[in-house]
Motif scaffolding. Sequence first.
Motif, PDB file in Angstrom:
ATOM      1  N   GLY A 259       3.120  70.325 -35.231  1.00 54.17           N
ATOM      2  CA  GLY A 259       2.648  69.400 -34.193  1.00 54.17           C
ATOM      3  C   GLY A 259       1.149  69.255 -34.303  1.00 54.17           C
ATOM      4  N   THR A 260       0.490  69.137 -33.151  1.00 51.40           N
ATOM      5  CA  THR A 260      -0.968  69.101 -33.095  1.00 51.40           C
ATOM      6  C   THR A 260      -1.508  70.323 -33.839  1.00 51.40           C
ATOM      7  OG1 THR A 260      -0.766  68.111 -30.929  1.00 51.40           O
ATOM      8  CG2 THR A 260      -2.911  69.033 -31.500  1.00 51.40           C
ATOM      9  N   GLY A 303      -1.168  68.912 -37.498  1.00 52.60           N
ATOM     10  CA  GLY A 303      -1.080  67.452 -37.513  1.00 52.60           C
ATOM     11  C   GLY A 303      -2.347  66.797 -36.969  1.00 52.60           C
ATOM     12  N   ALA A 304      -3.120  67.546 -36.207  1.00 56.41           N
ATOM     13  CA  ALA A 304      -4.347  66.986 -35.623  1.00 56.41           C
ATOM     14  C   ALA A 304      -5.367  66.585 -36.684  1.00 56.41           C
ATOM     15  CB  ALA A 304      -4.972  67.980 -34.648  1.00 56.41           C
ATOM     16  N   GLN A 307      -4.557  63.123 -37.344  1.00 54.62           N
ATOM     17  CA  GLN A 307      -5.036  62.330 -36.212  1.00 54.62           C
ATOM     18  C   GLN A 307      -6.542  62.080 -36.342  1.00 54.62           C
ATOM     19  OE1 GLN A 307      -3.815  64.603 -32.905  1.00 54.62           O
ATOM     20  NE2 GLN A 307      -3.303  62.853 -31.630  1.00 54.62           N
ATOM     21  N   ALA A 320       1.742  58.180 -40.291  1.00 54.63           N
ATOM     22  CA  ALA A 320       2.755  58.169 -41.351  1.00 54.63           C
ATOM     23  C   ALA A 320       2.210  57.596 -42.664  1.00 54.63           C
ATOM     24  CB  ALA A 320       3.975  57.386 -40.904  1.00 54.63           C
ATOM     25  N   GLY A 404       6.207  66.585 -35.123  1.00 49.22           N
ATOM     26  CA  GLY A 404       5.847  65.245 -35.605  1.00 49.22           C
ATOM     27  C   GLY A 404       5.460  65.182 -37.071  1.00 49.22           C
ATOM     28  N   ALA A 405       4.619  66.111 -37.538  1.00 47.17           N
ATOM     29  CA  ALA A 405       4.139  66.039 -38.918  1.00 47.17           C
ATOM     30  C   ALA A 405       5.197  66.494 -39.924  1.00 47.17           C
ATOM     31  CB  ALA A 405       2.846  66.839 -39.078  1.00 47.17           C
ATOM     32  N   ASN A 408       6.605  64.101 -42.544  1.00 50.23           N
ATOM     33  CA  ASN A 408       5.886  63.776 -43.768  1.00 50.23           C
ATOM     34  C   ASN A 408       6.521  64.474 -44.982  1.00 50.23           C
ATOM     35  OD1 ASN A 408       3.761  63.939 -45.877  1.00 50.23           O
ATOM     36  ND2 ASN A 408       2.532  62.906 -44.308  1.00 50.23           N
TER      37      ASN A 408
HETATM   38  P1  ADP Z   1       2.632  67.698 -30.132  1.00 50.48           P
HETATM   39  O1  ADP Z   1       4.009  68.069 -29.636  1.00 50.48           O
HETATM   40  O2  ADP Z   1       1.758  68.872 -30.462  1.00 50.48           O
HETATM   41  O3  ADP Z   1       1.940  66.676 -29.295  1.00 50.48           O
HETATM   42  P2  ADP Z   1       4.040  66.221 -32.234  1.00 50.48           P
HETATM   43  O4  ADP Z   1       5.134  67.154 -32.646  1.00 50.48           O
HETATM   44  O5  ADP Z   1       4.388  65.035 -31.413  1.00 50.48           O
HETATM   45  O6  ADP Z   1       2.831  67.028 -31.580  1.00 50.48           O
HETATM   46  O7  ADP Z   1       3.299  65.757 -33.580  1.00 50.48           O
HETATM   47  C1  ADP Z   1       2.190  64.920 -33.521  1.00 50.48           C
HETATM   48  C2  ADP Z   1       1.203  65.287 -34.601  1.00 50.48           C
HETATM   49  O8  ADP Z   1       1.804  65.077 -35.870  1.00 50.48           O
HETATM   50  C3  ADP Z   1      -0.035  64.437 -34.542  1.00 50.48           C
HETATM   51  O9  ADP Z   1      -1.154  65.288 -34.675  1.00 50.48           O
HETATM   52  C4  ADP Z   1       0.086  63.491 -35.728  1.00 50.48           C
HETATM   53  O10 ADP Z   1      -1.167  63.264 -36.331  1.00 50.48           O
HETATM   54  C5  ADP Z   1       0.984  64.227 -36.666  1.00 50.48           C
HETATM   55  N1  ADP Z   1       1.901  63.330 -37.393  1.00 50.48           N
HETATM   56  C6  ADP Z   1       2.848  62.520 -36.887  1.00 50.48           C
HETATM   57  N2  ADP Z   1       3.516  61.858 -37.851  1.00 50.48           N
HETATM   58  C7  ADP Z   1       2.984  62.278 -39.028  1.00 50.48           C
HETATM   59  C8  ADP Z   1       3.238  61.989 -40.407  1.00 50.48           C
HETATM   60  N3  ADP Z   1       4.199  61.141 -40.782  1.00 50.48           N
HETATM   61  N4  ADP Z   1       2.471  62.623 -41.330  1.00 50.48           N
HETATM   62  C9  ADP Z   1       1.514  63.500 -40.970  1.00 50.48           C
HETATM   63  N5  ADP Z   1       1.231  63.827 -39.700  1.00 50.48           N
HETATM   64  C10 ADP Z   1       1.943  63.216 -38.736  1.00 50.48           C
END
Ligand code: ADP
Length: 457
Positions: A259-260, A303-304, A307, A320, A404-405, A408
């Motif tokens: 995630g983040t 994943g941040a 972002q 994405a 989320g990430a 990928n």
């Molecule tokens: P959280 O629950 O911590 O808010 P998520 O599980 O919703 O996080 O994931 C969101 C994070 O994943 C964001 O930081 C975003 O940049 C990253 N993210 C989302 N989709 C992708 C992707 N296809 N590739 C890389 N990073 C991604």
Amino acid sequence: MSMDQGTTSSRTIIFDREGGIVAKAQKEITQYYPAEDRVEHDPYEILASQISSAKEAMSMAGLTCADICGIGVTNQRETTVVWDSKTGDPVYPAIVWQDRRTAGYCSRLTAEKGDGYFREKTGLIADPYFSASKIAWILDNVPDAREDAEAGKLLFGTVDSWLIWKLTGGARHVTDYSNAARTLLFDIAALDWDSELLALFGIPKSMMPEVVPSSGIVGETAEGIFGGRIKIAGIAGDQQASLFGLCCFGEGDAKITYGTGCFMLMNTGHRVLRSSGGLISTIAWSDGKDVTYALEGSVFIGGAVVQWLRDEVRFFDEAAESEGFAESVADTNGVYMVPAFTGLGAPYWDANARGAVFGLTRGARREHLIRAALESIAYQNNDLIEAMRNDSGLPISSLKADGGASENNFLMQFQADISEAQVERGRLVETTALGAAYLAGLAVSYWNGKDDIVASR
Ligand code: ADP
């Protein structure tokens, strides 16, 4: 029905027996940044958004409370609420897990007591991340709070406790083992609040919730909230719920949530495995008979970093897109990124580290930087995997992934390659909510044991 109270939103998801989503509703919650090192939420907004998302999910699916077998609560962990038991009102906003205002206090405690002292009792280190120093801050800084706490008038809870206290009309002041293990006040081997730690942080025991199993009926929602009573039957912190939702039921089963930040947890069975490599020991869940433990490592920026490339560096519009850029080049051309924007978490625990990019040459292109950023997520997780291998002596040849990430493909493959492990993405993104639903569903016999869960998927 799973209530998933996260850092940025409150969500409710209603699941069927196959783990399929019947209805889902979500409300954002406001982030307050009153100072550079502070993050707060409004406890009433947490509650209202959670209840309204539940009502919306029920009405979307045309369900009444009679159709809901049980509620499972999962929550952002460590976030701290202190409220008055008579008025029911919080005495201060919720201090969020990311809040670093007690950093100085925690370093002083560590210097005085040593790391081992906290690790031995709680499995954790004295870091502002955990609840204890946040409670102490409230008692020290809110007028009359300490007197009221000592007179037995104030209650503490993580977000699960706060929600359940309100949902049961003040009847139940509880938390589960997985959340208790995040407070820095809970002895994870003795399975009780530790009086020495409570005294050290100056927290009266009367503030602490009763600790209950993660799977078990704890009470019912008060009349008037959902038009009838619904059993509250499951509780777990979000990362533990995700471990359960991904069916990591066996010793050695591990998962990473991308995630983040990134959170890696490995089921260590019924034994507390104490890390010598900078990981923390925590409770995964308890079913009322046994407690299951976990080793955990957290990476603050996962994943941040994607972002950041999107919003600050503005390399692309959608997270994405990072996948296509990374795959358009054969390697990073020698570029390495360390996304320590908010310090480094496990296994380094260096609050003062900051981000860096190395190996830049005139040939370095946007694609290389993007690829280096994605690789940096995997390298950080690889440090956790290596630490877990060393601590546990297990090979960790496969692990589950969600968040989320984890969408990928480049990142997943790169992780598998450098960590020499099979990385298996969950079939469903909402594994955290599903884990809480499973915990509740087991308690009300919607599922008859873990085997039934696995068979129902
Ligand atoms: P959280 O629950 O911590 O808010 P998520 O599980 O919703 O996080 O994931 C969101 C994070 O994943 C964001 O930081 C975003 O940049 C990253 N993210 C989302 N989709 C992708 C992707 N296809 N590739 C890389 N990073 C991604």
